[in-house]
Design a protein around this motif. Structure first.
Motif, PDB file in Angstrom:
ATOM      1  N   LEU A  37       1.272  -7.940   0.189  1.00  0.00           N
ATOM      2  CA  LEU A  37       0.623  -7.671   1.467  1.00  0.00           C
ATOM      3  C   LEU A  37       1.521  -6.880   2.407  1.00  0.00           C
ATOM      4  CD1 LEU A  37      -1.130 -11.110   2.155  1.00  0.00           C
ATOM      5  CD2 LEU A  37      -2.026  -9.112   0.958  1.00  0.00           C
ATOM      6  N   TYR A  40       3.110  -3.378   0.404  1.00  0.00           N
ATOM      7  CA  TYR A  40       2.307  -2.405  -0.322  1.00  0.00           C
ATOM      8  C   TYR A  40       0.950  -2.089   0.301  1.00  0.00           C
ATOM      9  CZ  TYR A  40       5.496  -2.390  -4.329  1.00  0.00           C
ATOM     10  OH  TYR A  40       6.583  -2.232  -5.145  1.00  0.00           O
ATOM     11  N   CYS A  41       0.495  -2.851   1.299  1.00  0.00           N
ATOM     12  CA  CYS A  41      -0.882  -2.693   1.778  1.00  0.00           C
ATOM     13  C   CYS A  41      -1.048  -1.721   2.929  1.00  0.00           C
ATOM     14  CB  CYS A  41      -1.463  -4.057   2.167  1.00  0.00           C
ATOM     15  SG  CYS A  41      -2.034  -4.982   0.729  1.00  0.00           S
ATOM     16  N   LEU A  44      -3.330   1.093   1.986  1.00  0.00           N
ATOM     17  CA  LEU A  44      -4.730   0.738   1.787  1.00  0.00           C
ATOM     18  C   LEU A  44      -5.541   0.934   3.068  1.00  0.00           C
ATOM     19  CD1 LEU A  44      -6.912  -0.467  -0.054  1.00  0.00           C
ATOM     20  CD2 LEU A  44      -6.129  -2.737   0.644  1.00  0.00           C
ATOM     21  N   VAL A 160      -1.851  -7.908  -3.976  1.00  0.00           N
ATOM     22  CA  VAL A 160      -2.582  -6.641  -3.989  1.00  0.00           C
ATOM     23  C   VAL A 160      -4.052  -6.877  -4.295  1.00  0.00           C
ATOM     24  CG1 VAL A 160      -2.828  -4.429  -5.185  1.00  0.00           C
ATOM     25  CG2 VAL A 160      -0.553  -5.255  -4.552  1.00  0.00           C
ATOM     26  N   ALA A 163      -5.861  -8.292  -1.267  1.00  0.00           N
ATOM     27  CA  ALA A 163      -6.034  -7.362  -0.147  1.00  0.00           C
ATOM     28  C   ALA A 163      -7.273  -6.499  -0.302  1.00  0.00           C
ATOM     29  CB  ALA A 163      -4.797  -6.474  -0.020  1.00  0.00           C
ATOM     30  N   TRP A 178      -5.035  -7.487   9.064  1.00  0.00           N
ATOM     31  CA  TRP A 178      -3.599  -7.716   9.230  1.00  0.00           C
ATOM     32  C   TRP A 178      -3.316  -9.044   9.931  1.00  0.00           C
ATOM     33  CZ3 TRP A 178       0.200  -5.408   6.710  1.00  0.00           C
ATOM     34  CH2 TRP A 178      -0.049  -4.169   6.132  1.00  0.00           C
ATOM     35  N   TRP A 259      -7.622   0.025  -6.160  1.00  0.00           N
ATOM     36  CA  TRP A 259      -6.572  -0.887  -5.711  1.00  0.00           C
ATOM     37  C   TRP A 259      -6.792  -2.289  -6.284  1.00  0.00           C
ATOM     38  CZ3 TRP A 259      -2.493   0.895  -2.828  1.00  0.00           C
ATOM     39  CH2 TRP A 259      -1.625  -0.048  -2.302  1.00  0.00           C
TER      40      TRP A 259
END
Length: 398
Positions: A37, A40-41, A44, A160, A163, A178, A259
């Motif tokens: 989260l 890497y997000c 996205l 991932v 998310a 978030w 994703w």
């Protein structure tokens, strides 16, 4: 009843099976929130964030780069704190960094606060991830260590994968997503505070003195070179695969589905420990290097069909998560006396390569094109199979 490690392992105590399972679940969860989260997000939700703040491409690149910068700096801090004090401290600090950083992203009203949040969130896995190697080596039975580490490492895939559906549910309300991430990160941090072993008086007196100079040992050179190159070649995929998918469909939902496929496939990394126990580290490493290389190198050939790019995402997701687990196992075999030092530096090099990869790609794409770049990166990744993973199982001496 606890029992002491053998002489080949640092002094400590082994957990019962129930305690080990609890530790594994808590470790998997904190890797999910810090890696999956917090780190890497950002990409996205980038289209919505860019539109709201009217960010230029240069500003977006700078903000995204802060995540790597935060991680690289925190990796050394986390490894140092784990070695000098105790693993529990940096792990909990990493959870708090993920909570704080993601809350800052959700509440940001200016690009500066947004960038600061990305930096803090990006630092969280650097603090919390390397110290888990110390926890595993010191407190779990030797026969369980590969399996425990593989499950914890697979947390990235779980994060991932989680998310993606949340992004679909939130729609354009990226701030809500978030905030949910931040609440989850705080809850997971509390869970780890209650689960992680506390400072051991016996361990404090028995802990050997170690030095960062052990990183210069020649038996670790293959590990470090392979880790750096792996970071470079996989960064090509992380950076440009979604761009190819967007060019193909022009539908943002396809990118989210991509994703999700990538994340769900990465969850299979939890079986890496069993793979190593069955095949051995060297054989598993070679097979996975070829699998990842094939997924990268053949993507330009599969991009004409939606199914093809999802197959590529699935292969890359499986291969990437399992390969990172194998790098961690390779490191822990070499650095038995100071796991977090060698482990932290290994993943520092992977992330350094991931930072270098997009820069090199940016210069190469105008010259050779996307297809040639992916083919070259895939070929180089397959070439990593030639490195001798796992041959030195006795460990680097401090």
């Amino acid at each position: 009843m606890t029992k002491h490690f053998t002489s080949s392992s640092p002094a400590g105590f082994e957990m019962t099976l129930a305690q080990t399972r609890g530790l594994t679940a808590a470790g998997l969860a904190i890797v999910a929130v810090t890696y999956g989260l917090a780190r890497y997000c950002f990409g996205l939700f980038l289209p919505e964030i860019r539109q709201e703040f009217a960010l230029s491409p240069e500003t977006v690149g700078l903000i995204a780069g802060l995540s790597y910068l935060g991680y690289l700096a925190a990796t050394f801090v986390g490894s140092w704190l784990s070695t000098v004090f105790e693993p529990r401290l940096p792990i909990l600090l990493g959870g708090l960094a993920a909570t704080t950083g993601m809350a800052m992203i959700a509440l940001a009203q200016t690009p500066f606060v947004l960038a600061l949040g990305v930096f803090v969130a990006g630092a969280s896995p650097g603090l919390s991830y390397p110290p888990f190697s110390d926890v595993i080596v010191r407190h779990t039975e030797l026969s369980r260590q590969n399996s425990v580490y593989a499950w914890i490492n697979s947390g990235t895939g779980f994060g991932v994968a989680f998310a993606g559906p949340l992004a679909l549910f939130a729609g354009g309300d990226w701030r809500l997503a978030w905030l949910v991430f931040a609440v989850i990160a705080f809850s997971v941090t509390i869970w780890n505070a209650a689960t992680l072993p506390r400072r051991s008086v016996h361990l404090e007196h028995a802990r050997p003195r170690v030095s960062v100079w052990i990183l210069m040992d020649r038996t670790a050179r293959g590990l470090f070179v392979a880790a750096f190159l792996f970071g470079i070649v996989t960064a090509v995929y992380w950076t440009y695969a979604v761009e190819l998918l967007t060019m193909l469909t022009g539908n943002p939902r396809d990118a989210i589905l991509f994703w999700i496929v990538l994340g769900i496939s990465g969850v299979t990394g939890c079986f890496a420990g069993g793979l190593v126990d069955r095949w051995g580290l060297q054989a598993a490493y070679r097979v996975l290097a070829v699998l990842v290389g094939t997924a990268i190198g053949t993507l330009p050939l599969l991009v004409e069909t939606r199914l093809g790019i999802y197959v590529s995402a699935a292969c890359f997701g499986v291969g990437f998560i399992v390969m990172t687990a194998l790098f961690g196992m390779w490191s822990m075999r070499l650095f038995r006396q100071a796991p977090s030092i060698g482990f932290g530096f290994t993943f520092f090099l992977i992330s350094l390569g991931q930072g270098v990869g997009p820069v090199l790609s940016g210069f190469l794409i105008p010259v050779v094109g996307h297809s040639a770049l992916f083919f070259a990166a895939g070929l180089l990744c397959c070439g990593l199979a030639g490195f001798a993973a796992g041959r030195q199982a006795e460990g680097v001496r401090p």
